[in-house]
Design an enzyme around this catalytic site. Structure first.
Site, short mmCIF file in Angstrom:
data_model
loop_
_atom_site.label_atom_id
_atom_site.label_comp_id
_atom_site.label_asym_id
_atom_site.label_seq_id
_atom_site.Cartn_x
_atom_site.Cartn_y
_atom_site.Cartn_z
N LYS A 56 6.63 133.52 53.84
CA LYS A 56 6.60 134.85 53.22
C LYS A 56 5.42 135.07 52.27
O LYS A 56 4.95 136.20 52.10
CB LYS A 56 7.91 135.09 52.48
CG LYS A 56 9.08 135.36 53.42
CD LYS A 56 9.02 136.76 53.99
CE LYS A 56 10.28 137.09 54.79
NZ LYS A 56 10.22 138.47 55.31
N SER A 81 16.99 139.15 48.99
CA SER A 81 17.89 138.13 48.48
C SER A 81 17.34 136.75 48.80
O SER A 81 17.93 135.75 48.43
CB SER A 81 19.25 138.27 49.14
OG SER A 81 19.10 138.19 50.54
N GLU A 207 16.55 135.09 67.85
CA GLU A 207 17.45 135.68 66.85
C GLU A 207 18.80 134.99 66.86
O GLU A 207 19.20 134.42 67.88
CB GLU A 207 17.75 137.14 67.24
CG GLU A 207 16.65 138.11 67.00
CD GLU A 207 17.10 139.50 67.45
OE1 GLU A 207 16.85 140.45 66.70
OE2 GLU A 207 17.69 139.62 68.54
N GLY A 211 23.15 138.81 65.41
CA GLY A 211 22.19 139.80 64.92
C GLY A 211 21.09 140.03 65.93
O GLY A 211 19.91 139.88 65.63
N ASP A 213 19.73 142.60 67.27
CA ASP A 213 19.12 143.93 67.34
C ASP A 213 17.73 143.89 67.97
O ASP A 213 17.33 144.81 68.68
CB ASP A 213 19.02 144.53 65.94
CG ASP A 213 18.19 143.67 65.01
OD1 ASP A 213 18.70 142.61 64.59
OD2 ASP A 213 17.03 144.02 64.74
N SER A 306 10.01 128.58 60.14
CA SER A 306 9.56 129.61 59.20
C SER A 306 9.87 129.31 57.74
O SER A 306 9.23 129.87 56.85
CB SER A 306 10.17 130.95 59.59
OG SER A 306 11.58 130.84 59.65
#
Lengths: 318, 318
Positions: A56, A81, A207, A211, A213, A306
């Site tokens: 990140k 979060s 994924e 989840g 999507d 990640s």
């Protein structure tokens, strides 16, 4: 305003030059055990060894460096979060920019402490991302601080894309790249950089099953929003991929696969035991799908790990 | 027969030259977080990243290379429930020597599998080390195989000492070295090498509180044997340090400290979370004692992390 299709490898290369002094070039490590199980040569791109424990900071730093010096004084605000909170907090600290992070009221105290530890101000508000988004935007309006979005922004994508650039530079023989998928910052960035540099390479997103999507969106050709998913992959609990992200993903990504939580935890623990590296479940999505045989990429395969900010309660299944 | 006082730095250097092609030179990693808590500069000597996940292969390989080629054909035998088993099994595999490992009947299946995975024959017998020792010796008598002891042997100590040699070479500024203590192979070897190369350096051993035979022995000036201790530090459940080991330890080691299991588990998990490296509780003994303030070594401090073969059941406190 840049159009979504305008984001190119040049942006990723510019991001790399910009963030280079501030972020680690993480190792691409081989694992004989994991390669033997997968039946192809596997190397792990270890963003769990990145500063603040996840990829990140690459996007956060790129976004912060894009803010002009006068505006930086008014600070930045982000809502998260998880790893985005820590990435923004550390990037802001390194640049001497005041940062406010809006975190859920039910945050794990260790994550709040880690964010405070990077010198950010933490505001705890609500439990849904919609509430936190609203709080972050109202703080931005009051203070003039710049909002740093978690994934749906060209600077964030270009910063995350430096992961793909490093893989392609260091290992041009790579034929497939597996990437965890939440909001799509990492998958969009890596697929943009890698397929630009190595036109034959196949990039896959993975994924959590609950989840999915991204998989639904990819197959339908438009962004699908889901209800808040229950999954241990806390970095992939997003309800929908971003617009900037999806425009790149639909063009550049070969396919999107899923893995259920039980098998994800199994392979996360297995990978930690064998590699001796701490990996968070979200960070192990690609690896778990590969080891479980959910996809059969052409080798050699680079798997992006990640992040490594794993909760003990999750790892211990409690 | 070499006398115990005859073991010198030359033996460690010879071991290093001999085992170099077969073992990893592990990294000496800095940690800002751990240094900040300890109040001194701390670097970790990461034997958890060693082949087979622990320092044990250094001694095992040195011992095996000391067996003449004709005798090697008759194989080797060792008894161990843990890292020594895997160290001997892998060393033997690398050299093409048949290996038999005697493991307890109540071994964790994962450890049996790992040992089998290195190509060794596994014989499960008894639950005490006395039984296993007897079984190993009877196999040795029947087959002519050489017994590879876990710690009380000059070749094992010299091999383990290469850890200290690497620290002293790479970081001559080091003032203190902290070493986990079980049977004393690592502590004897590291103290021998490090104090020979850097006369001012202070080497400390750290044991689990429940298994403080080393501390008792050190203070009394003679080897003290204890009842089988109950501790999560499974690599330090030895009843007494070895004779070869104690002769070196009493001369070369500054002091021996202990840490209780509850704090050991706390700091093991903390260290894993912060360093992103998997560390087993035995491997975290030195680090835990330092972070808990059980000892106050002069900085800078090298902490030997002896292994990373952690059981999930132990890490998860179940």
């Amino acid at each position: 305003m840049t159009r979504q299709s305008d984001l190119t490898l040049d942006d990723v290369q510019a991001a790399r030059d910009r963030i280079k002094p501030w972020v680690a070039r993480t190792p691409l490590l081989t694992s004989r055990t994991l390669s033997a199980i997968a039946g192809v040569e596997v190397r792990l791109k270890c963003e769990n060894l990145q500063r603040a424990g996840a990829f990140k900071i690459r996007g956060a730093m790129n976004a912060l460096l894009g803010i002009d010096p006068e505006a930086r004084k008014r600070g930045v605000v982000a809502f998260s979060s998880g790893n985005h909170a820590q990435g923004v907090a550390l990037a802001a600290k390194l640049l001497g920019i005041p940062a406010t992070i809006v975190m859920p009221e039910n945050s794990v105290q260790a994550k709040v402490d880690a964010t405070l530890g990077y010198g950010a101000r933490v505001v705890q508000a609500g439990v849904t991302s919609a509430t936190r988004d609203a709080v972050a935007r109202s703080i931005a309006e009051e203070t003039g601080a710049a909002v740093i979005p978690p994934f749906d922004h060209p600077a964030i994508i270009a910063g995350a894309g430096t992961v793909g650039l490093e893989i392609a530079e260091e290992w041009p023989e790579v034929r497939s790249i597996l990437v965890p998928l939440g909001g799509g910052g990492l998958l969009a960035g890596v697929s943009l950089a890698a397929t630009s540099m190595l036109p034959g390479v196949a990039v896959y997103g993975v994924e959590p099953e609950a989840g999915n999507d991204g998989q639904q969106s990819f197959r339908r050709g438009e962004i699908v929003e889901i209800a808040p998913p229950s999954t241990i992959a806390d970095g992939a609990r997003t309800l929908a991929v971003g617009k900037w992200n999806f425009a790149i993903i639909r063009e550049r990504v070969r396919d999107i696969e899923t893995i259920d939580d039980e098998r994800l935890l199994h392979w996360t623990r297995f990978a930690i035991s064998r590699t001796k590296l701490l990996i968070e479940p979200t960070g192990a999505l690609g690896l778990a799908a590969l080891l479980e045989g959910r996809l059969h990429p052409e080798g050699p395969v680079a798997v992006v790990v990640s992040g490594g900010n794993a909760d003990w309660s999750v790892l211990c299944g409690s």
